[in-house]
Design an enzyme around this catalytic site. Structure first.
Site, PDB file in Angstrom:
ATOM      1  N   ARG A  41       4.070  19.002   6.702  1.00 34.07           N
ATOM      2  CA  ARG A  41       5.063  18.027   6.219  1.00 34.07           C
ATOM      3  C   ARG A  41       5.065  16.730   7.022  1.00 34.07           C
ATOM      4  NH1 ARG A  41       7.842  23.011   5.786  1.00 34.07           N
ATOM      5  NH2 ARG A  41       8.136  23.627   3.598  1.00 34.07           N
TER       6      ARG A  41
ATOM      7  N   LYS B 228       1.521   3.480   1.539  1.00 33.71           N
ATOM      8  CA  LYS B 228       1.198   4.171   0.286  1.00 33.71           C
ATOM      9  C   LYS B 228      -0.022   5.044   0.507  1.00 33.71           C
ATOM     10  CE  LYS B 228       2.837   1.403  -3.619  1.00 33.71           C
ATOM     11  NZ  LYS B 228       2.377   0.650  -4.812  1.00 33.71           N
TER      12      LYS B 228
ATOM     13  N   GLU C  36      -8.079  -8.986  -3.344  1.00 32.02           N
ATOM     14  CA  GLU C  36      -6.727  -8.733  -2.838  1.00 32.02           C
ATOM     15  C   GLU C  36      -6.231  -9.895  -1.973  1.00 32.02           C
ATOM     16  OE1 GLU C  36      -4.602  -6.470  -3.603  1.00 32.02           O
ATOM     17  OE2 GLU C  36      -5.782  -4.909  -4.586  1.00 32.02           O
TER      18      GLU C  36
ATOM     19  N   LYS D 110       1.957  -8.739   3.116  1.00 34.90           N
ATOM     20  CA  LYS D 110       2.218  -7.346   2.767  1.00 34.90           C
ATOM     21  C   LYS D 110       3.214  -6.722   3.733  1.00 34.90           C
ATOM     22  CE  LYS D 110       0.438  -3.137   0.958  1.00 34.90           C
ATOM     23  NZ  LYS D 110      -0.702  -2.366   0.435  1.00 34.90           N
TER      24      LYS D 110
ATOM     25  N   GLU E 288       8.945   0.659  -3.133  1.00 31.37           N
ATOM     26  CA  GLU E 288       8.681  -0.058  -4.385  1.00 31.37           C
ATOM     27  C   GLU E 288       9.837   0.036  -5.361  1.00 31.37           C
ATOM     28  OE1 GLU E 288       4.419  -0.751  -6.074  1.00 31.37           O
ATOM     29  OE2 GLU E 288       5.286   0.908  -7.199  1.00 31.37           O
TER      30      GLU E 288
ATOM     31  N   ARG F  55       8.456  -5.094  -3.790  1.00 31.24           N
ATOM     32  CA  ARG F  55       7.090  -4.608  -3.571  1.00 31.24           C
ATOM     33  C   ARG F  55       6.264  -4.599  -4.845  1.00 31.24           C
ATOM     34  NH1 ARG F  55       5.247   0.291   0.487  1.00 31.24           N
ATOM     35  NH2 ARG F  55       3.015   0.118   0.090  1.00 31.24           N
TER      36      ARG F  55
ATOM     37  N   ASN G 199       1.520  -5.521  -7.123  1.00 29.93           N
ATOM     38  CA  ASN G 199       0.746  -4.923  -8.217  1.00 29.93           C
ATOM     39  C   ASN G 199       0.145  -5.974  -9.146  1.00 29.93           C
ATOM     40  OD1 ASN G 199       1.205  -2.186  -7.528  1.00 29.93           O
ATOM     41  ND2 ASN G 199       3.242  -2.273  -8.456  1.00 29.93           N
TER      42      ASN G 199
ATOM     43  N   HIS H  32      -2.995  -5.288 -11.177  1.00 32.80           N
ATOM     44  CA  HIS H  32      -3.349  -3.889 -10.997  1.00 32.80           C
ATOM     45  C   HIS H  32      -3.128  -3.029 -12.242  1.00 32.80           C
ATOM     46  CE1 HIS H  32      -3.696  -5.091  -6.882  1.00 32.80           C
ATOM     47  NE2 HIS H  32      -3.929  -3.872  -6.463  1.00 32.80           N
TER      48      HIS H  32
ATOM     49  N   HIS I 125      -6.320  -1.014 -12.741  1.00 32.42           N
ATOM     50  CA  HIS I 125      -6.425   0.439 -12.595  1.00 32.42           C
ATOM     51  C   HIS I 125      -6.980   1.085 -13.864  1.00 32.42           C
ATOM     52  CE1 HIS I 125      -3.356   0.951  -9.059  1.00 32.42           C
ATOM     53  NE2 HIS I 125      -4.520   0.481  -8.672  1.00 32.42           N
TER      54      HIS I 125
ATOM     55  N   HIS J 125     -12.764  -1.689  -6.654  1.00 40.43           N
ATOM     56  CA  HIS J 125     -11.354  -1.971  -6.931  1.00 40.43           C
ATOM     57  C   HIS J 125     -11.116  -3.471  -7.081  1.00 40.43           C
ATOM     58  CE1 HIS J 125      -6.983  -1.671  -6.637  1.00 40.43           C
ATOM     59  NE2 HIS J 125      -7.015  -2.574  -5.663  1.00 40.43           N
TER      60      HIS J 125
END
Length: 358
Positions: free
Chosen positions: A119, A141, A183, A225, A235, A239, A243, A246, A250, A262
């Site tokens: 965990r 993330k 990016e 960032k 998010e 945030r 994206n 994206h 994606h 990417h």
């Protein structure tokens, strides 16, 4: 070790992103005295450097290596299970740590492994690509892919530090650097126009890892960032602007079975988002043209085949950024003025796609 630039990420578990050269000592400092064992997760192309890093760190900690596939092939549950097996067989406890050493896919995987083992164990990210430094390794993330889409399984998890050692970029193929710059350009479009100015002034120099302009845009991108995720870790609000490009990007990656880089997919996605905003009456022609000129100067793609639209739309509807069946796109009202376009009509979506279709 030269003195690095420290970019703070604030919040409940604050940490620094360190940018500089020769930063192995910073990795040791980030681990701290309590860590007994360290698992370095790396890709095959970094095997020699991972072994060298193991030897440099071995005096203060027991270091194991886990080699995982290149690129998005690393972000599978089977690969995560392999890493868990290594941790279990080596008796890793909560006082031990995981280090992600590689590109964005490796740091995503390493973060997910660290977040889920017992965990949560300590995590240090050492990105070795432009994409990893300015995006994937910063912000907590983590995730893996499934057959249904990218990053649908994951966790938000803070590292103890991100160590962006620019020496790792010196031998990187130029197409890898340019793909990562999608990016960087994204940060310019959504919030930091200075980045766009520097790219437009001299795209060759700003993409040279030894040039001061290169370090400047890397630090500006990381700084943006860091500010955004400090304000909105999970998010729930601001945030989302990260994206930009994206949603379609994606979907393209998924359609190409992750054989596209990417950054290449996000480049197409940003031009699409710009055309969508223009057709929605939000963004002027000059700003759309600036997308094409900036991304074109970086040698990034801006088109995708017309006949792929239906499958792309179906994938976008499964995207984690959607709300039910309602698609949400980050678009611009102007350069550095991002906003959300929610639930656009299918006809508008397809009209925008026709503007980028090959």
């Amino acid at each position: 070790m030269t003195e690095p630039t420290r970019i703070p990420v604030r919040g409940t578990d604050p940490y620094d992103v360190l940018v500089g050269r020769g930063l192995t000592g910073a990795i040791r400092d980030a681990l701290g005295p309590g860590v007994r064992k360290l698992l370095i997760i790396h890709q095959p192309t970094l095997a020699v450097r991972a072994e060298a890093l193991r030897e440099e760190l071995a005096g203060s900690v027991e270091v194991l290596l886990a080699e995982v596939p290149d690129g998005e092939s690393a972000k599978r549950v089977e690969v995560a299970a392999f890493c868990w097996q290594v941790l279990g067989q080596a008796d890793f406890t909560r006082s031990d740590a995981v280090l992600g050493f590689g590109g964005g896919a490796v740091t995503d995987l390493a973060g997910f492994v660290a977040a889920t083992w017992l965990r949560g164990v300590a995590l240090v990210q050492v990105p070795t690509t432009v994409l990893g430094m300015v995006d994937a390794a910063v912000g907590g993330k983590t995730g893996i892919n499934t057959a249904e889409g990218k990053n649908l399984v994951g966790a938000f998890y803070h590292p103890k530090a991100v160590v962006a050692d620019l020496e790792h970029l010196d031998g990187l193929p130029r197409n890898e650097i340019l793909a990562g710059f999608a990016e960087v350009a994204k940060c310019g479009f959504i919030a930091v126009p200075e980045i766009l100015d520097l790219i437009e002034a001299d795209a060759d120099r700003v993409t040279d890892p030894t040039a001061p302009e290169f370090r400047r845009v890397i630090e500006l991108s990381i700084g943006l960032k860091a500010d955004v995720v400090s304000e909105d870790f999970k998010e729930a609000g601001r945030r989302e602007i990260l994206n930009y490009g994206h949603t379609l990007g994606h979907a393209i990656e998924h359609a190409e079975r992750y054989q596209w880089r990417h950054g290449a997919a996000v480049s197409v996605g940003m031009v699409y988002a710009a055309e969508l905003a223009r057709l929605a009456g939000r963004l002027g022609d000059a700003a759309v043209d600036r997308h094409r000129s900036v991304l074109g100067s970086l040698g990034l793609p801006m088109e995708y085949p017309l006949g792929r639209w239906n499958s792309l739309l179906a994938t976008m509807r499964r995207d984690k950024k959607a709300r039910g069946s309602m698609l949400r796109f980050i678009v611009l009202d102007a350069i550095a003025k991002p906003t959300v376009l929610q639930g656009p009509e299918d006809a508008l979506l397809f009209a925008a796609y026709q503007e980028i279709a090959s």
